[in-house]
Design a protein around this motif. Structure first.
Motif, PDB file in Angstrom:
ATOM      1  N   GLU A 815       0.838  -1.199   0.000  1.00 20.19           N
ATOM      2  CA  GLU A 815       0.000   0.000   0.000  1.00 20.19           C
ATOM      3  C   GLU A 815       0.873   1.250   0.000  1.00 20.19           C
ATOM      4  O   GLU A 815       1.777   1.390   0.816  1.00 20.19           O
ATOM      5  CB  GLU A 815      -0.925   0.001   1.214  1.00 20.19           C
ATOM      6  N   ILE A 816       0.560   2.147  -0.922  1.00 19.22           N
ATOM      7  CA  ILE A 816       1.302   3.399  -1.066  1.00 19.22           C
ATOM      8  C   ILE A 816       0.388   4.567  -0.747  1.00 19.22           C
ATOM      9  O   ILE A 816      -0.760   4.612  -1.196  1.00 19.22           O
ATOM     10  CB  ILE A 816       1.869   3.538  -2.492  1.00 19.22           C
ATOM     11  N   GLN A 817       0.886   5.479   0.045  1.00 22.51           N
ATOM     12  CA  GLN A 817       0.103   6.627   0.494  1.00 22.51           C
ATOM     13  C   GLN A 817      -0.449   7.423  -0.686  1.00 22.51           C
ATOM     14  O   GLN A 817       0.230   7.666  -1.671  1.00 22.51           O
ATOM     15  CB  GLN A 817       0.971   7.534   1.379  1.00 22.51           C
ATOM     16  N   THR A 818      -1.708   7.821  -0.577  1.00 19.03           N
ATOM     17  CA  THR A 818      -2.355   8.616  -1.618  1.00 19.03           C
ATOM     18  C   THR A 818      -1.568   9.894  -1.888  1.00 19.03           C
ATOM     19  O   THR A 818      -1.109  10.561  -0.967  1.00 19.03           O
ATOM     20  CB  THR A 818      -3.797   8.981  -1.193  1.00 19.03           C
ATOM     21  N   GLY A 819      -1.434  10.215  -3.149  1.00 21.68           N
ATOM     22  CA  GLY A 819      -0.755  11.448  -3.525  1.00 21.68           C
ATOM     23  C   GLY A 819       0.722  11.284  -3.803  1.00 21.68           C
ATOM     24  O   GLY A 819       1.375  12.231  -4.272  1.00 21.68           O
TER      25      GLY A 819
END
Length: 822
Positions: A815-819
């Motif tokens: 999971e990669i942080q939004t933005g």
């Protein structure tokens, strides 16, 4: 974790600082220096803590010293100059910050290279030659802007503790006549220098560069009548004296060369004020119909934009020069006598200053109160900021003792411990990062050395090793790294600042213990073919260390004893010295015909170093141009992303970095080298943002493909829990020999990931043992680069890769942080 709460200026730390000062500077040798500097240093720490921003104090007070790794963040650090990217009329630090926000939102770490006051329009060693070490260069921004940016990123800056620029006010004060100011530096009158040299005091000094160890300067004349004259006026005064004493007139152009004689002979790079006299003298020689080659040759070591003329070997004295210029021996001796008797009075006293790194960087003397006071004050400036890491630049050269190597001395360990304790006492969240441009063996040795071991160290080996992997297409080369690491017991709370490219040249020394002579030869040849530059250091001509010959003999499978007996005087000498029968490379192949045929090229590479006394120590070329040439720009972009993907995976748990130029895969900057003469500037491109924007906005351009790919790779790397700094060192997963695919595994706790990279421009198939990669049972993996699920039918995973294809496999999607993605 539980542990003793951190307290500022803890008495046991201050007591230890005092003890170390007294031990480093014993009274019998240094008088009261230990007591004086200890009292000053500790009082400065007290006053600096009192003046520190209250918010930073509060953060410091919350630090748990039992958990030093809590200071690390899993954020890839971009290594950049304060003006790596700029816009006319705008502070470059602001431009850089805005550029990252818009185009590289994944970037959370930033190493700003030296940004303090500098001289822009001449050699400045990539801004490491700083006029001041406690004030941001105005074109870059303000101290406040710099501090704000350092606060918002996982940040690092450089304390260049070993030297300052010759424009430093204290050094200029010394040259202007203040003897006390000279105590801050290692300076010698000519008689003092000659005495120490005759005693062999400098024979063992280890050099990182080929430039002169000492640079000659002139102080202001003591006599008022000459002190106020311009240089032209001083030359006129000398000419009048010579006419008066000898009856002969000496041409102004020739007098200016007599004024410069020792500097030219010293093979030191000349500042513009001095160099201007060289072409005028050459013009005069032409008028006199004297060939300049009878006077000058070109230096092999200087890095300047003009032709670096030095005297030919036959010109050793001023009379030698005057004779070539047409004077009789008697007149030459007479004029020389008058010149030497009066040059100090008219032009000022000549002194030699220790300049370990270049002609414009004078070493700060850490054996005097004045030198140590300057170090304390500059250190305190950094400790007042919210930096995460402080890079202690070239620390192994920071303590000098004549008759030794002046490199990594025992006293230096104590001095660095004082710096570490000072940071712990005042800025505990700041990690000292020891920068030592040396082999991986040396770095690991220092990290595992016990009480004085640094908590973080630079490693330089990947900068040369990674291109060697792509040239050879041999992933097993990477295994040498992990075999080396396994030999050392590295404390879990120690970590490396790991880089696959830097602002400097690719360190040959950094990978000496990892690459064979043939691999170094291939890489050196590739640099030359790609119009890069090879920087050499001087080594004793016709000499070779026994250990080095043993290493080479093993790599070419020729018996060491046979090689030593045939080519060198005595087998048991160290260093070995070539025997009188060996004058050329052909002599070597005649004496040892077994070195011919398939061994000839690498043998030439090895023995040319011995015969010429020149050893490659740094390769100046960009990452992009260090790789084998391709004709397909799209494939070149994919290869570059493959290179960086593999590099990040190999860095593993350590602080991962990328050089600013590699965010865009910038090529060699030949124009900048021509303008400055500094070979390292081939990879110090300065980007104008308004020229770059159209390329980035075109999503099909090479720059846009690379930039988006690198940003998203950083986002992935910084989000993968298997690469957490509390995890394990990366490791190479063995695959079938001859398959040009590198497989790297990383793990932390229960998290696992494997990175697979095709090193070739052809399709490749590789079989991976999932159990060796750390995955137990049947595996259904996720490729975080393509977004595809991959089913493994058993404990072997067969992977098919496109040319320079890459995969980042994990159990579940990372999971990669939004933005963060673009």
């Amino acid at each position: 974790m539980n542990g003793k709460k951190w307290e500022p200026l803890a008495q046991e730390k201050l007591d230890k600082i005092n003890e170390l000062f007294l031990g480093t500077y014993p009274e019998k040798e240094y008088g009261d220096l230990g007591r004086r500097i200890s009292a000053f240093w500790i009082e400065l720490l007290r006053s600096s803590w009192e003046g520190k921003d209250p918010q930073l104090k509060a953060l410091d007070l919350s630090y748990n010293p039992a958990d030093p790794l809590s200071r690390v963040e899993q954020k890839t650090t971009v290594i950049a100059y304060a003006d790596s990217i700029s816009r006319e009329g705008e502070e470059s630090l602001k431009t850089l910050d805005d550029f990252f926000r818009q185009w590289f939102p994944a970037v959370g770490g930033l190493h700003i290279l030296p940004a303090c006051t500098l001289v822009e329009d001449r050699f400045n060693d990539g801004y490491f030659s700083q006029v001041e070490r406690d004030n941001i260069h105005r074109a870059f921004g303000t101290n406040e802007l710099f501090a704000d940016i350092m606060h918002r990123y996982f940040s690092m800056n450089d304390l260049v503790l070993g030297h300052v620029d010759i424009e430093n006010p204290v050094f200029k004060d010394y040259l202007s006549g203040n003897d006390e100011a000279g105590r801050k530096f290692y300076t010698f009158t000519i008689p003092e220098y000659e005495k120490l040299k005759a005693e062999g005091s400098f024979n063992k000094v280890f050099r990182p560069r080929p430039f002169p160890l000492f640079t000659i300067f002139r102080r202001l004349p003591e006599t008022t009548a000459y002190k106020t004259l311009t240089h032209s006026g001083q030359v006129d005064a000398m000419e009048n004296l010579i006419i008066e004493k000898t009856g002969h007139s000496v041409e102004t152009s020739l007098l200016n060369i007599l004024y410069l004689f020792d500097k030219i002979q010293n093979d030191q790079m000349l500042l513009d004020d001095d160099y201007q006299f060289i072409p005028k003298f050459i013009d005069w020689l032409e008028v006199k119909r004297i060939n300049k080659d009878a006077v000058f040759r070109l230096s092999m070591t200087q890095e300047v934009q003009h032709k670096p003329y030095i005297f030919i070997s036959a010109i050793k004295t001023i009379p030698d020069l005057l004779s070539v210029c047409g004077l009789s021996d008697g007149d030459a001796r007479l004029i020389t006598s008058v010149f030497k008797e009066n040059e100090r009075m008219i032009f000022g006293e000549k002194i030699r200053a220790l300049t370990t790194f270049s002609h414009v960087q004078v070493d700060v003397n850490t054996t005097t109160f004045e030198g140590l006071k300057a170090l304390a004050e500059d250190l305190a400036w950094y400790l007042s900021m919210d930096l995460n890491m402080l890079r202690l630049d070239a620390v192994n050269y920071a303590f000098k003792k004549w008759g030794t190597s002046c490199f990594g001395l025992p006293e230096l360990d104590k001095l660095m411990k004082i710096v570490y304790l000072s940071m712990e006492a005042m800025s505990p969240r700041m990690i000292p990062n020891l920068e030592v441009n040396d082999s991986l063996t040396s770095v690991l040795s220092q990290m595992s050395s016990g009480e004085a071991a640094p908590p973080m160290m630079h490693d330089f080996h990947l900068a040369s090793l990674m291109p060697a992997v792509f040239h050879s297409k041999k992933p097993e080369i990477l295994g040498r790294i992990f075999e080396k690491i396994a030999d050392y017991d590295i404390p879990k709370d120690s970590i490396r600042f790991s880089l696959s490219e830097s602002h400097d040249g690719k360190s040959v020394r950094g990978s000496l213990d990892l690459l064979t002579f043939e691999e170094r030869m291939v890489l050196t040849s590739a640099v030359i073919e790609s119009r890069g530059h090879v920087k050499y250091k001087s080594i004793p001509v016709r000499e070779c260390l026994a250990a080095e010959l043993q290493q080479f003999s093993g790599q070419v499978s020729v018996d060491y004893c046979i090689m030593a007996d045939e080519l060198f005087r005595f087998r048991n000498e160290n260093p070995l010295v070539l025997n009188e029968k060996v004058e050329t490379l052909d002599d070597i192949f005649t004496l040892l015909p077994v070195l011919g045929k398939e061994r000839r090229k690498v043998s030439e590479f090895f023995f040319r170093r011995v015969l010429e006394g020149r050893d490659p120590y740094e390769l100046c070329i960009t990452t992009r141009d260090s790789l084998p040439p391709l004709n397909d720009e799209g494939l070149e972009a994919q290869r570059f992303l493959a290179f960086e993907t593999l590099a990040f995976a190999v860095m593993g748990r350590n602080v991962k970095t990328i050089y600013f130029n590699d965010l865009l895969a910038l090529p060699n900057d030949h124009r900048r080298v021509e303008e400055t003469g500094e070979l390292r500037n081939i990879k110090r491109t300065k980007v104008n943002i308004d020229s770059l924007l159209p390329k980035l906005e075109n999503r099909n351009s090479f720059e846009s493909v690379v930039a988006r790919g690198i940003n998203n790779l950083i986002a992935l790397v910084d989000s993968d829990p298997a690469l957490h700094f509390r995890g394990n060192e990366a490791a190479l997963v063995e695959t079938a020999r001859g398959v040009p695919v590198a497989v790297i595994k990383n793990s932390c706790g229960e998290s696992r990931s494997i990175t697979v990279v095709n090193l070739s421009d052809e399709k490749a198939v590789v079989s991976i043992s999932l159990s060796e990669a750390g995955f137990t049972g049947g595996a259904r993996l996720y490729d975080n680069i393509s977004g595809n699920r991959i089913d493994a039918g058993g404990m072997e995973l067969e992977v098919r890769l496109a040319p320079f294809g890459r995969m980042w496999l994990s159990r579940e999607k990372i999971e990669i942080q939004t933005g963060k993605l673009v």
